[in-house]
Design a protein around this motif. Structure first.
Motif, PDB file in Angstrom:
ATOM      1  N   ALA A  95     -86.331 100.767  17.391  1.00 31.11           N
ATOM      2  CA  ALA A  95     -85.013 101.370  17.188  1.00 31.11           C
ATOM      3  C   ALA A  95     -84.599 101.218  15.737  1.00 31.11           C
ATOM      4  O   ALA A  95     -85.351 100.709  14.903  1.00 31.11           O
ATOM      5  CB  ALA A  95     -83.987 100.701  18.102  1.00 31.11           C
ATOM      6  N   PHE A  96     -83.426 101.676  15.455  1.00 27.87           N
ATOM      7  CA  PHE A  96     -82.882 101.536  14.116  1.00 27.87           C
ATOM      8  C   PHE A  96     -81.588 100.738  14.252  1.00 27.87           C
ATOM      9  O   PHE A  96     -80.493 101.193  13.939  1.00 27.87           O
ATOM     10  CB  PHE A  96     -82.646 102.918  13.507  1.00 27.87           C
ATOM     11  N   GLY A  97     -81.736  99.506  14.762  1.00 27.88           N
ATOM     12  CA  GLY A  97     -80.593  98.697  15.174  1.00 27.88           C
ATOM     13  C   GLY A  97     -79.797  98.075  14.040  1.00 27.88           C
ATOM     14  O   GLY A  97     -78.638  97.708  14.213  1.00 27.88           O
ATOM     15  N   GLY A  98     -80.424  97.924  12.884  1.00 29.72           N
ATOM     16  CA  GLY A  98     -79.717  97.323  11.750  1.00 29.72           C
ATOM     17  C   GLY A  98     -79.763  95.804  11.767  1.00 29.72           C
ATOM     18  O   GLY A  98     -80.349  95.183  12.658  1.00 29.72           O
ATOM     19  N   TRP A  99     -79.127  95.220  10.743  1.00 29.29           N
ATOM     20  CA  TRP A  99     -79.156  93.767  10.565  1.00 29.29           C
ATOM     21  C   TRP A  99     -78.093  93.132  11.464  1.00 29.29           C
ATOM     22  O   TRP A  99     -77.073  92.620  10.974  1.00 29.29           O
ATOM     23  CB  TRP A  99     -78.871  93.414   9.103  1.00 29.29           C
TER      24      TRP A  99
END
Lengths: 338, 338
Positions: A95-99
């Motif tokens: 996914a592109f869940g982020g920090w």
């Protein structure tokens, strides 16, 4: 399950090298998925050089992270709550869940990760964005032919190490540039590069020339700076240059001093008939199935190996990222979040 | 038939702009063809910017002219004596006879010129090397698509004028850059360019931006310098840049003052995913039949027109060539030798 969503936001845009003051660890409420959405728990977070670009307001191929917003980043995440039929609880996804600990997704752009096929972290490295960057850029733009010489910098990193290994698989000679004797030894002894050059050498141009007696046919550009200066005179006629990164310039606050050498660069393009092409991995999104199948096969049969550098704890992401831009990692840098 | 072979030799390598002192008119004996050779009389000599490169000793895609040697150049020549069965006396050929009255050839690389098909001088212009440069570079590297914007400099010259006209034929918008109102009017009124920009404008970047409201998709690079600086910010993502010349830099004796802007150029390549490729016409030698057939057809049906600037007398070639590098010619520059 933690009651709070820890997240690292962009506190201020860096001027030059990022510092810890550019980041802030916050706690927020864990978001609630609506109908058609899922709640994702970040298991692993990928740290990559392109994130330096997202910290700046300068126009690029993607919008910058806003001040106070969580840093963006690719993740391997687990579905904790699901209001989406395709992603039941417990599913592992790229996914592109982020920090951050938690994120919400509508499922678009997610890819399921099967831990039985490969370790989940590979979805962020050799079988993820960096691996696909190497695969698509080298094969579609670099087009290495047998016995040609392929040069790549940051060669111990996830992109460079795969560029060199695929070059070898295609019958080309692979020359890697890396920082320090340990990484250089890794290139030739473990990854099968034909030669390795330490960019900290007193005489990088001379060392590179010695490692490329037949010149350079493909230069996979991901760093720029002094490495590019050493490469340019060695490029053969009709050589190709996929350009996917310029790490050496990411922290620059001003242009290098004169003279303006861009006419030299253009003259080389003309007289050597170079082909130079910028790309990002998503330009080749349609190649993802071929990439996974082919690189997955090379991992399975042992012709591709990879190395990961795992940092423990989301709170340590900023320091690890700052080190990444200085080449302190050794292998694909991943943060184990949960 | 003159008893002597007048020839213009390179007297000294220029430092900066060539002057008349760099050339010397000599008389030599008319050479005698051996078995398998022919004696050629130069009828027309082509003058082209690339010749500035041949006057320098710097490494390039072709060897420099030696001091005391005749300047090289394409010619339309007539066979005066023949010891070669394929080229009887009187045959008109496209040759590489150089800046002289007579030359000897073994027939290799010659192409017959049929004056019934087109005026012989076109073999040096629209149907010769400059035309083929435009045709192959634009179609194979530029790849213009309908409604895209194609920009070319030196647009009133033989390469640029054909680039713009082919761009129009392919459904693209053609914007030409030229020096002075007369040439600009020629572009839009006679060649059908959609817009013309005078590079002597007080505000070239502003004028070019106004002429390219949708940005630039193909920039056919043949000049470099200030024109390229104006083009770079207007390039769209995924734009293509065939590079076949850098006339603005040919007379430069040193690099421009700093800062070093090459990192800006590389950043544009990366973030805009530009494709930049140098070429010379011989890289596409296999396309010559398609070129002659297709461009010949466009001339015949009136969709391509051309303009020639004919200078009388071999002895005037040096002055005409010096003027060419300053943009003084208007149309394909050809010297009528005999």
């Amino acid at each position: 399950m933690a009651a709070k969503n820890r997240r690292i936001v962009l506190a201020a845009r860096p001027h030059g090298e990022p510092t810890l003051q550019n980041f802030r660890l916050e706690e927020a409420v864990v978001p609630t998925p609506r109908d058609g959405e899922i709640l994702l728990r970040t298991r692993w977070l990928s740290l990559d050089p392109y994130m330096r670009g997202r910290m700046s307001a300068a126009k690029s191929y993607a919008a910058p992270v806003g001040i106070g917003e969580p840093m963006t980043g690719g993740t391997v995440s687990e579905v904790m709550r699901s209001e989406h039929p395709d992603f039941p609880v417990g599913t592992l996804v790229q996914a592109f869940g982020g920090w951050q600990d938690y994120s919400v997704s509508d499922g678009k752009g997610l890819r399921k990760v099967d831990p039985a096929v490969a370790p989940p972290t590979t979805a962020l490295g050799v079988l993820g964005m960096p691996g696909m960057t190497a695969y698509t850029g080298l094969l579609n733009i670099g087009e290495p032919k047998p016995n040609e010489t392929v040069v790549v910098a940051a060669a111990a990193g996830p992109v460079g190490s795969l560029v060199g290994q695929i070059a070898r698989i295609k019958g080309a000679r692979a020359v890697g540039i890396a920082g320090g004797p340990e990484k250089c030894a890794y290139l030739t002894r473990e990854l099968g590069f034909d030669a390795a050059v330490d960019h900290r050498s007193d005489d990088l141009p001379g060392a590179l020339a010695a490692a490329c007696p037949n010149g350079i046919d493909v230069y996979f550009e991901n760093v720029g700076g002094a490495v590019f200066d050493a490469v340019l005179p060695l490029l053969n006629d009709f050589s190709r240059m996929p350009v996917c990164g310029l790490v050496a310039a990411y922290n620059a606050t001003e242009l290098p001093p004169g003279p303006d050498r861009s006419p030299l660069l253009m003259r080389a393009v003309l007289t050597k008939r170079l082909r130079m092409q910028g790309f990002i991995v998503w330009d080749f999104a349609s190649h993802i199935d071929a990439f996974e199948r082919e690189v997955g096969g090379w991992i399975a049969d042992g012709s591709v190996t990879y190395r990961e550098d795992v940092v423990e704890g989301l709170e340590n992401a900023p320091e690890a990222f700052i080190g990444l831009l200085k080449g302190r990692n050794f292998g694909k840098l991943v943060v184990h979040v949960a």
